[in-house]
Design a protein around this motif. Structure first.
Motif, PDB file in Angstrom:
ATOM      1  N   ALA A  90     -10.856  84.571  32.967  1.00  0.00           N
ATOM      2  CA  ALA A  90     -12.184  84.083  32.596  1.00  0.00           C
ATOM      3  C   ALA A  90     -13.273  84.834  33.349  1.00  0.00           C
ATOM      4  O   ALA A  90     -14.308  85.207  32.773  1.00  0.00           O
ATOM      5  CB  ALA A  90     -12.292  82.582  32.864  1.00  0.00           C
ATOM      6  N   MET A  91     -13.053  85.074  34.626  1.00  0.00           N
ATOM      7  CA  MET A  91     -14.026  85.812  35.428  1.00  0.00           C
ATOM      8  C   MET A  91     -14.099  87.267  34.975  1.00  0.00           C
ATOM      9  O   MET A  91     -15.191  87.857  34.904  1.00  0.00           O
ATOM     10  CB  MET A  91     -13.648  85.727  36.905  1.00  0.00           C
ATOM     11  N   ARG A  92     -12.958  87.845  34.647  1.00  0.00           N
ATOM     12  CA  ARG A  92     -12.932  89.244  34.212  1.00  0.00           C
ATOM     13  C   ARG A  92     -13.682  89.404  32.879  1.00  0.00           C
ATOM     14  O   ARG A  92     -14.444  90.348  32.699  1.00  0.00           O
ATOM     15  CB  ARG A  92     -11.496  89.731  34.080  1.00  0.00           C
ATOM     16  N   ARG A  93     -13.452  88.482  31.961  1.00  0.00           N
ATOM     17  CA  ARG A  93     -14.140  88.538  30.664  1.00  0.00           C
ATOM     18  C   ARG A  93     -15.644  88.393  30.816  1.00  0.00           C
ATOM     19  O   ARG A  93     -16.420  88.930  30.025  1.00  0.00           O
ATOM     20  CB  ARG A  93     -13.618  87.439  29.733  1.00  0.00           C
ATOM     21  N   ALA A  94     -16.064  87.688  31.850  1.00  0.00           N
ATOM     22  CA  ALA A  94     -17.494  87.492  32.104  1.00  0.00           C
ATOM     23  C   ALA A  94     -18.091  88.647  32.897  1.00  0.00           C
ATOM     24  O   ALA A  94     -19.270  88.634  33.244  1.00  0.00           O
ATOM     25  CB  ALA A  94     -17.730  86.178  32.845  1.00  0.00           C
ATOM     26  N   GLY A  95     -17.273  89.645  33.212  1.00  0.00           N
ATOM     27  CA  GLY A  95     -17.769  90.811  33.940  1.00  0.00           C
ATOM     28  C   GLY A  95     -17.846  90.622  35.431  1.00  0.00           C
ATOM     29  O   GLY A  95     -18.596  91.324  36.110  1.00  0.00           O
ATOM     30  N   ALA A  96     -17.071  89.658  35.965  1.00  0.00           N
ATOM     31  CA  ALA A  96     -17.097  89.401  37.405  1.00  0.00           C
ATOM     32  C   ALA A  96     -15.675  89.296  37.941  1.00  0.00           C
ATOM     33  O   ALA A  96     -15.208  88.211  38.298  1.00  0.00           O
ATOM     34  CB  ALA A  96     -17.874  88.124  37.697  1.00  0.00           C
ATOM     35  N   PRO A  97     -14.918  90.397  37.970  1.00  0.00           N
ATOM     36  CA  PRO A  97     -13.529  90.352  38.431  1.00  0.00           C
ATOM     37  C   PRO A  97     -13.430  89.842  39.865  1.00  0.00           C
ATOM     38  O   PRO A  97     -14.323  90.061  40.679  1.00  0.00           O
ATOM     39  CB  PRO A  97     -13.083  91.814  38.321  1.00  0.00           C
ATOM     40  N   VAL A  98     -12.347  89.118  40.159  1.00  0.00           N
ATOM     41  CA  VAL A  98     -12.148  88.539  41.487  1.00  0.00           C
ATOM     42  C   VAL A  98     -10.893  89.099  42.134  1.00  0.00           C
ATOM     43  O   VAL A  98      -9.961  89.531  41.452  1.00  0.00           O
ATOM     44  CB  VAL A  98     -12.045  86.995  41.407  1.00  0.00           C
ATOM     45  N   GLU A  99     -10.863  89.068  43.460  1.00  0.00           N
ATOM     46  CA  GLU A  99      -9.702  89.521  44.201  1.00  0.00           C
ATOM     47  C   GLU A  99      -8.670  88.401  44.232  1.00  0.00           C
ATOM     48  O   GLU A  99      -9.021  87.216  44.274  1.00  0.00           O
ATOM     49  CB  GLU A  99     -10.094  89.908  45.630  1.00  0.00           C
ATOM     50  N   SER A 100      -7.413  88.745  44.242  1.00  0.00           N
ATOM     51  CA  SER A 100      -6.342  87.747  44.208  1.00  0.00           C
ATOM     52  C   SER A 100      -6.382  86.811  45.418  1.00  0.00           C
ATOM     53  O   SER A 100      -6.049  85.627  45.311  1.00  0.00           O
ATOM     54  CB  SER A 100      -4.979  88.442  44.141  1.00  0.00           C
ATOM     55  N   GLU A 101      -6.818  87.324  46.571  1.00  0.00           N
ATOM     56  CA  GLU A 101      -6.837  86.490  47.778  1.00  0.00           C
ATOM     57  C   GLU A 101      -7.919  85.417  47.748  1.00  0.00           C
ATOM     58  O   GLU A 101      -7.920  84.498  48.576  1.00  0.00           O
ATOM     59  CB  GLU A 101      -7.010  87.348  49.032  1.00  0.00           C
ATOM     60  N   SER A 102      -8.851  85.510  46.796  1.00  0.00           N
ATOM     61  CA  SER A 102      -9.912  84.508  46.705  1.00  0.00           C
ATOM     62  C   SER A 102      -9.513  83.345  45.805  1.00  0.00           C
ATOM     63  O   SER A 102     -10.300  82.424  45.584  1.00  0.00           O
ATOM     64  CB  SER A 102     -11.201  85.146  46.177  1.00  0.00           C
ATOM     65  N   VAL A 103      -8.267  83.377  45.271  1.00  0.00           N
ATOM     66  CA  VAL A 103      -7.751  82.289  44.442  1.00  0.00           C
ATOM     67  C   VAL A 103      -6.504  81.723  45.114  1.00  0.00           C
ATOM     68  O   VAL A 103      -5.555  82.450  45.397  1.00  0.00           O
ATOM     69  CB  VAL A 103      -7.399  82.776  43.017  1.00  0.00           C
ATOM     70  N   MET A 104      -6.520  80.407  45.394  1.00  0.00           N
ATOM     71  CA  MET A 104      -5.402  79.764  46.073  1.00  0.00           C
ATOM     72  C   MET A 104      -4.755  78.741  45.147  1.00  0.00           C
ATOM     73  O   MET A 104      -5.450  77.977  44.468  1.00  0.00           O
ATOM     74  CB  MET A 104      -5.874  79.088  47.363  1.00  0.00           C
ATOM     75  N   THR A 105      -3.434  78.725  45.107  1.00  0.00           N
ATOM     76  CA  THR A 105      -2.699  77.797  44.256  1.00  0.00           C
ATOM     77  C   THR A 105      -1.844  76.859  45.093  1.00  0.00           C
ATOM     78  O   THR A 105      -1.448  77.187  46.216  1.00  0.00           O
ATOM     79  CB  THR A 105      -1.778  78.555  43.279  1.00  0.00           C
ATOM     80  N   GLY A 106      -1.582  75.679  44.538  1.00  0.00           N
ATOM     81  CA  GLY A 106      -0.714  74.736  45.230  1.00  0.00           C
ATOM     82  C   GLY A 106      -1.209  73.310  45.098  1.00  0.00           C
ATOM     83  O   GLY A 106      -2.241  73.036  44.483  1.00  0.00           O
ATOM     84  N   GLU A 107      -0.443  72.374  45.682  1.00  0.00           N
ATOM     85  CA  GLU A 107      -0.831  70.970  45.679  1.00  0.00           C
ATOM     86  C   GLU A 107      -2.128  70.788  46.454  1.00  0.00           C
ATOM     87  O   GLU A 107      -2.402  71.505  47.420  1.00  0.00           O
ATOM     88  CB  GLU A 107       0.271  70.119  46.319  1.00  0.00           C
ATOM     89  N   ALA A 108      -2.914  69.807  46.015  1.00  0.00           N
ATOM     90  CA  ALA A 108      -4.251  69.608  46.585  1.00  0.00           C
ATOM     91  C   ALA A 108      -4.232  69.512  48.106  1.00  0.00           C
ATOM     92  O   ALA A 108      -4.988  70.210  48.800  1.00  0.00           O
ATOM     93  CB  ALA A 108      -4.886  68.350  45.986  1.00  0.00           C
ATOM     94  N   GLU A 109      -3.356  68.657  48.650  1.00  0.00           N
ATOM     95  CA  GLU A 109      -3.328  68.460  50.092  1.00  0.00           C
ATOM     96  C   GLU A 109      -2.922  69.725  50.836  1.00  0.00           C
ATOM     97  O   GLU A 109      -3.469  70.039  51.902  1.00  0.00           O
ATOM     98  CB  GLU A 109      -2.361  67.310  50.450  1.00  0.00           C
ATOM     99  N   GLU A 110      -1.969  70.459  50.282  1.00  0.00           N
ATOM    100  CA  GLU A 110      -1.488  71.674  50.948  1.00  0.00           C
ATOM    101  C   GLU A 110      -2.562  72.755  50.971  1.00  0.00           C
ATOM    102  O   GLU A 110      -2.780  73.417  51.997  1.00  0.00           O
ATOM    103  CB  GLU A 110      -0.239  72.189  50.234  1.00  0.00           C
ATOM    104  N   VAL A 111      -3.220  72.948  49.845  1.00  0.00           N
ATOM    105  CA  VAL A 111      -4.250  73.984  49.766  1.00  0.00           C
ATOM    106  C   VAL A 111      -5.439  73.640  50.660  1.00  0.00           C
ATOM    107  O   VAL A 111      -5.939  74.486  51.416  1.00  0.00           O
ATOM    108  CB  VAL A 111      -4.723  74.173  48.310  1.00  0.00           C
ATOM    109  N   MET A 112      -5.901  72.402  50.590  1.00  0.00           N
ATOM    110  CA  MET A 112      -7.081  72.011  51.361  1.00  0.00           C
ATOM    111  C   MET A 112      -6.808  72.019  52.862  1.00  0.00           C
ATOM    112  O   MET A 112      -7.728  72.174  53.662  1.00  0.00           O
ATOM    113  CB  MET A 112      -7.561  70.629  50.921  1.00  0.00           C
TER     114      MET A 112
END
Length: 218
Positions: A90-112
């Motif tokens: 979605a960010m790439r299509r909007a012309g604003a590519p993001v770095e992989s390290e700026s996106v975090m995945t996982g369960e809410a408590e673990e990520v936060m």
């Protein structure tokens, strides 16, 4: 220490977001512009975006435009790799590519748990784990500002009634922007808090009729 509002930085961040979103045909642009002004105005250093898998990239673009004014860090948290891929696309299509390290995945408590010291957080309330994200948020030494997008008019005290025990909610404001936005200011240290389920009196003036309405929010 506490968050200190800077009107000049808020204006600059808002203008940059407007420019960044000008050529994008996206939803939630008005909310994104508000978020950019809050990010710049509070000079947020760590900004977390809890993105829903079917949302647009508007808020992500606005945050990227705003973080430069405070040299902050923007992190997007999503529940799984599939959502992460959708956000990056979605960010790439909007012309604003993001770095992989700026996106975090996982369960809410673990990520936060890995994101200690939040200054500003944007939560899409359509996420099933929105409440868990709010309760797991760890504000910085200056407190934090939380923007709940798509919250609607809740009758249960809103986000102030969702935070975990011991969280000091200084103020909470509902704005009729998009599908509804609630802005919550979480303070640090000892002091009064809105508390869970505490009723509040709200004054509203109709801009068209100039009529004043006072109602009680529970």
């Amino acid at each position: 220490m506490k968050l200190v509002w800077c009107p000049e930085a808020a204006s600059k961040a808002f203008v940059d977001a407007v420019k960044a979103l000008a050529d994008c045909d996206l939803e939630d642009v008005s909310v994104a512009e508000l978020v950019s002004a809050l990010t710049g105005g509070w000079k947020a250093q760590l900004i977390v975006e809890a993105w829903a898998h079917d949302a647009s990239a508007a808020i992500g673009i606005a945050l990227r435009a705003a973080v430069g004014h405070a040299r902050g860090r923007h992190v997007c948290v999503v529940p799984d790799k599939q959502s992460a891929t959708k956000y990056v696309d979605a960010m790439r299509r909007a012309g604003a590519p993001v770095e992989s390290e700026s996106v975090m995945t996982g369960e809410a408590e673990e990520v936060m748990r890995e994101l200690e010291g939040l200054d500003l957080m944007v939560v899409d309330c359509r996420r099933r784990d929105a409440g868990r994200i709010l309760r797991a948020a760890r504000p910085g030494p200056r407190g934090m500002v939380v923007v709940c997008k798509g919250s609607g008019r809740r009758q249960d005290g809103g986000a102030a009634g969702v935070f975990g025990a011991g969280t000091r909610v200084v103020r909470s404001t509902y704005l009729a922007i998009g599908t509804g936005v609630e802005v919550v200011h979480v303070g640090v240290g000892k002091g009064p808090s809105l508390g869970r389920g505490r009723a509040r009196w709200i004054r509203h003036v109709d801009r068209c009729t100039k009529e004043e309405h006072v109602f009680r929010r529970r």
